[in-house]
Write a protein that holds these residues in place. Structure first.
Motif, PDB file in Angstrom:
ATOM      1  N   PHE A  10      -4.927   1.542  -9.507  1.00  0.00           N
ATOM      2  CA  PHE A  10      -5.790   0.682  -9.002  1.00  0.00           C
ATOM      3  C   PHE A  10      -4.878  -0.282  -8.129  1.00  0.00           C
ATOM      4  O   PHE A  10      -3.720  -0.863  -8.579  1.00  0.00           O
ATOM      5  N   PHE A  11      -5.195  -0.373  -6.961  1.00  0.00           N
ATOM      6  CA  PHE A  11      -4.247  -1.343  -6.113  1.00  0.00           C
ATOM      7  C   PHE A  11      -4.586  -2.785  -6.073  1.00  0.00           C
ATOM      8  O   PHE A  11      -5.674  -2.088  -4.473  1.00  0.00           O
ATOM      9  N   SER A  41     -10.945   3.652  -0.867  1.00  0.00           N
ATOM     10  CA  SER A  41     -10.880   2.839  -0.278  1.00  0.00           C
ATOM     11  C   SER A  41     -12.675   2.569  -0.677  1.00  0.00           C
ATOM     12  O   SER A  41     -13.089   2.788  -0.271  1.00  0.00           O
ATOM     13  N   THR A  42     -12.036   0.790  -0.853  1.00  0.00           N
ATOM     14  CA  THR A  42     -13.311   0.608  -2.188  1.00  0.00           C
ATOM     15  C   THR A  42     -13.509  -0.970  -0.936  1.00  0.00           C
ATOM     16  O   THR A  42     -13.994  -1.747  -1.374  1.00  0.00           O
ATOM     17  N   ASP A  43     -12.379  -1.133   0.127  1.00  0.00           N
ATOM     18  CA  ASP A  43     -11.905  -2.580   0.786  1.00  0.00           C
ATOM     19  C   ASP A  43     -13.285  -2.501   1.949  1.00  0.00           C
ATOM     20  O   ASP A  43     -13.608  -1.149   3.356  1.00  0.00           O
ATOM     21  N   ASP A 140      -7.513   2.212  -3.414  1.00  0.00           N
ATOM     22  CA  ASP A 140      -6.404   1.109  -2.052  1.00  0.00           C
ATOM     23  C   ASP A 140      -7.868   0.233  -2.293  1.00  0.00           C
ATOM     24  O   ASP A 140      -8.512   0.146  -1.706  1.00  0.00           O
ATOM     25  N   THR A 141      -7.792  -0.712  -3.274  1.00  0.00           N
ATOM     26  CA  THR A 141      -9.058  -2.044  -3.184  1.00  0.00           C
ATOM     27  C   THR A 141      -9.338  -2.903  -2.193  1.00  0.00           C
ATOM     28  O   THR A 141      -7.667  -3.198  -1.455  1.00  0.00           O
ATOM     29  N   ALA A 142     -10.060  -3.490  -2.797  1.00  0.00           N
ATOM     30  CA  ALA A 142     -10.151  -4.529  -1.390  1.00  0.00           C
ATOM     31  C   ALA A 142      -8.942  -6.132  -1.747  1.00  0.00           C
ATOM     32  O   ALA A 142      -8.642  -6.541  -2.514  1.00  0.00           O
ATOM     33  N   PRO A 143      -9.156  -6.599  -1.085  1.00  0.00           N
ATOM     34  CA  PRO A 143      -8.558  -8.295  -1.279  1.00  0.00           C
ATOM     35  C   PRO A 143      -9.317  -8.702  -3.129  1.00  0.00           C
ATOM     36  O   PRO A 143     -10.129  -8.410  -2.670  1.00  0.00           O
TER      37      PRO A 143
END
Length: 589
Positions: A10-11, A41-43, A140-143
């Motif tokens: 996880f980033f 991507s979960t953003d 690539d996670t959300a903020p």
């Protein structure tokens, strides 16, 4: 990196720090080492397709230019629509069309979007994806605020589904979820298992970013997710020692790196340099972990550098326009995470207050960095009020209010059931929206400057406003006399939306996408504000800075010609006292 022992990476971190670039570069490096990798991507504001230069949508797709790299973007709106369909399908032929429509309306808010997105996300961690077997899944996670919320959902919903088997009004029946509590328990256990899951907290070498990274690390540990590493991205090293700005930037970064918060110093730390080129495409992604390739691309980029000077109207002129012939109004700064919405909102608020206007500066951002900037000023104008819409405080306030209203005359057991229902993750969204509505109503008497959360969160907030608007208009016989918050946002005389972007391709596209979404909702942005622009400075000699400035020119021209009729600018500022320097140097833009 390729020797990682975990299956799930996880980033996470503050918006705009380079999570997507590092997540994609990691995925590419692992594929080059022979692994089969899925990038997820979960953003809500994902830009995977820009960075990978390959189509990415809600279906798993192979990425061009690589072998065995696949990517998918979880689209929150699609997930929510599918979820609504699953909720209402059993009602066909049983309930009336009006009743079914009412159920769909009840499930049109932000909470449904969160839950539906998580429902999709969880199947990747639980190992229930169809088709290709993956060695590693990179998220690539959300903020930060959104990510922590997403990661809290497994535990929240595993207990919530047990305690509320019939579901809740905000969620709909739990049977509409693609899987039940067993999957959620599996997901929670895997996220907490350090042999399976790693968290890469990404930051920049600046105080706000490191502060956010510190908070993220602590909150993840509280959730039992302790296998963490810290990546510090974009570390600048001056090439031309005669360039005073370059020296200032390097000195500022070095100073910040010496004062990394204690909890972060306990983590393995890796730094990545600021490069003279944008990390777009597979070759440039490979260069992040390959110093030789970095050097080759950098030399080629610097050799082709041409740095035309740009002229943009400054933020003081923007503030003058915003209060021209007006004594009140709502001003919202929006854009991708990390582009400078907070500094823009703070500067506009101070400039308006200095002109004698009554001003309220507030934020809906869970990360809330307004106070960090305001404290730099020392004494504030007497007409400036600063506050924060704190999600946790608003949730507690809203819970107590509902419990007092609905629990009146009820038994203790009935009150306990009401309180259990209020444990729903939806409650926070509703509570924040109530505070948001109050701030909008105040804009009829004074200037309300609102620093909004990163793009995805902002859209969810506005979606809640739209849902509330539809509900009022549907249920009130005197709706024609009402003015809902949504109507206030559509009123261009009352509300001014300032889209903030960095002079870079991805933030520009993000802001452009947000602008399109706003326009579909009947909300037209007032202007664009380009932050931290090197091209507004004429004294740069450092080759790396000149190369970055050269890349900015095309982006700024595209914004001025294709996106906005009104475009303003803030020059790049290296001083750590950002707000006082911006307000003091306003004439130099």
């Amino acid at each position: 990196m390729t020797n990682t022992k975990t299956n799930y990476l996880f980033f996470t971190g503050k918006g705009g720090v380079g999570k997507t670039s590092l997540a994609c570069a990691t995925a590419v490096e692992m594929v080059d080492a022979g692994k089969v990798v899925l990038l997820v991507s979960t953003d809500p504001a994902s830009n995977l397709k820009d960075v990978l230069e390959s189509p990415v949508d809600e279906n798993i797709k192979a990425i061009k230019g690589t072998n065995n790299l696949f990517a998918i973007n979880i689209d929150p709106e699609n997930s929510a629509e599918e979820y609504r369909n699953r909720v209402t399908q059993p009602l066909e032929g049983v309930a009336s069309k009006g009743e079914i429509k009412k159920v769909r309306e009840d499930l049109s808010g932000a909470c449904t979007t969160e839950i539906a997105s998580f429902d999709e996300f969880s199947r990747f961690v639980s190992g229930e994806t169809e088709g290709t077997e993956f060695d590693v899944i990179v998220f690539d996670t959300a903020p930060t605020g959104h990510t922590l919320r997403l990661l809290e959902l497994p535990a929240a919903w595993s207990s919530f589904t047990e305690e509320n088997p019939e579901g809740a009004s905000c969620l709909g029946p739990t049977s509409a979820l693609k899987s039940g509590k067993e999957r959620y328990h599996t997901v929670v256990n895997r996220l907490r298992d350090g042999s399976l899951t790693s968290f890469y907290i990404v930051a920049r070498a600046d105080k706000a970013s490191l502060k956010e990274a510190s908070r993220t690390s602590n909150e993840l540990k509280e959730l039992g997710m302790g296998n963490q590493q810290l990546y510090i991205n974009g570390v600048f090293k001056a090439i031309d020692k005669q360039d005073s700005l370059a020296n200032e930037i390097e000195a500022k970064g070095s100073e910040q790196l010496k004062s990394i918060p204690g909890n972060l110093n306990e983590l393995p730390i890796r730094t990545f340099p600021l490069l003279p080129y944008n990390i777009l495409g597979i070759d440039k992604l490979r260069s992040l972990f390959n110093p030789d390739l970095q050097k080759s691309i950098s030399e080629s980029t610097v050799a082709q550098t041409n740095t035309p000077h740009q002229e943009l109207t400054g933020i003081e002129k923007l503030a003058e326009e915003l209060c021209e012939n007006q004594q009140h109004g709502l001003i919202m700064t929006m854009g991708k995470g990390g582009v400078g919405k907070t500094i823009a909102a703070s500067a506009i608020a101070v400039l308006l207050a200095k002109k004698g206007h009554e001003v309220l500066l507030t934020t809906t951002d869970p990360a809330a960095h307004i106070q960090d900037f305001i404290q730099q000023l020392g004494e504030l104008p007497a007409t400036l009020q600063v506050e924060r819409i704190d999600p946790k405080v608003e949730t507690q306030r809203y819970t107590e209010k509902v419990l007092e209203h609905k629990g009146q005359g009820q038994s203790e057991e009935a009150k306990k059931l009401i309180l259990e229902d209020l444990k729903s993750p939806c409650t926070e969204e509703v509570a924040v929206f109530h505070a948001f509505s109050k701030a909008i109503s105040m804009a009829k008497r004074k200037f309300v400057i609102m620093d909004t959360a990163p793009t995805g969160h902002t859209l969810l907030l506005l979606d809640t406003a739209g849902s509330y608007h539809r509900d009022i208009m549907r249920n009130n016989m005197n709706a024609g006399r009402l003015r809902t918050p949504y109507m206030s946002l559509q009123d261009q005389e009352l509300s001014k939306i300032i889209l903030v972007s960095l002079p870079e391709t991805t933030p520009m596209r993000e802001a452009g996408s947000l602008q399109d979404d706003l326009k579909r909702a009947g909300i037209k942005p007032y202007a664009w504000l380009i932050n931290q622009s090197l091209t507004l400075l004429s004294s740069i000699t450092d080759p790396l800075l000149k190369s970055r400035a050269s890349a900015e020119a095309e982006v700024i021209n595209t914004i001025k010609t294709s996106y906005s009729e009104k475009t303003f600018g803030i020059p790049f500022i290296a001083d750590t006292r950002l707000l006082p320097t911006l307000l003091g140097n306003k004439e130099k833009v």
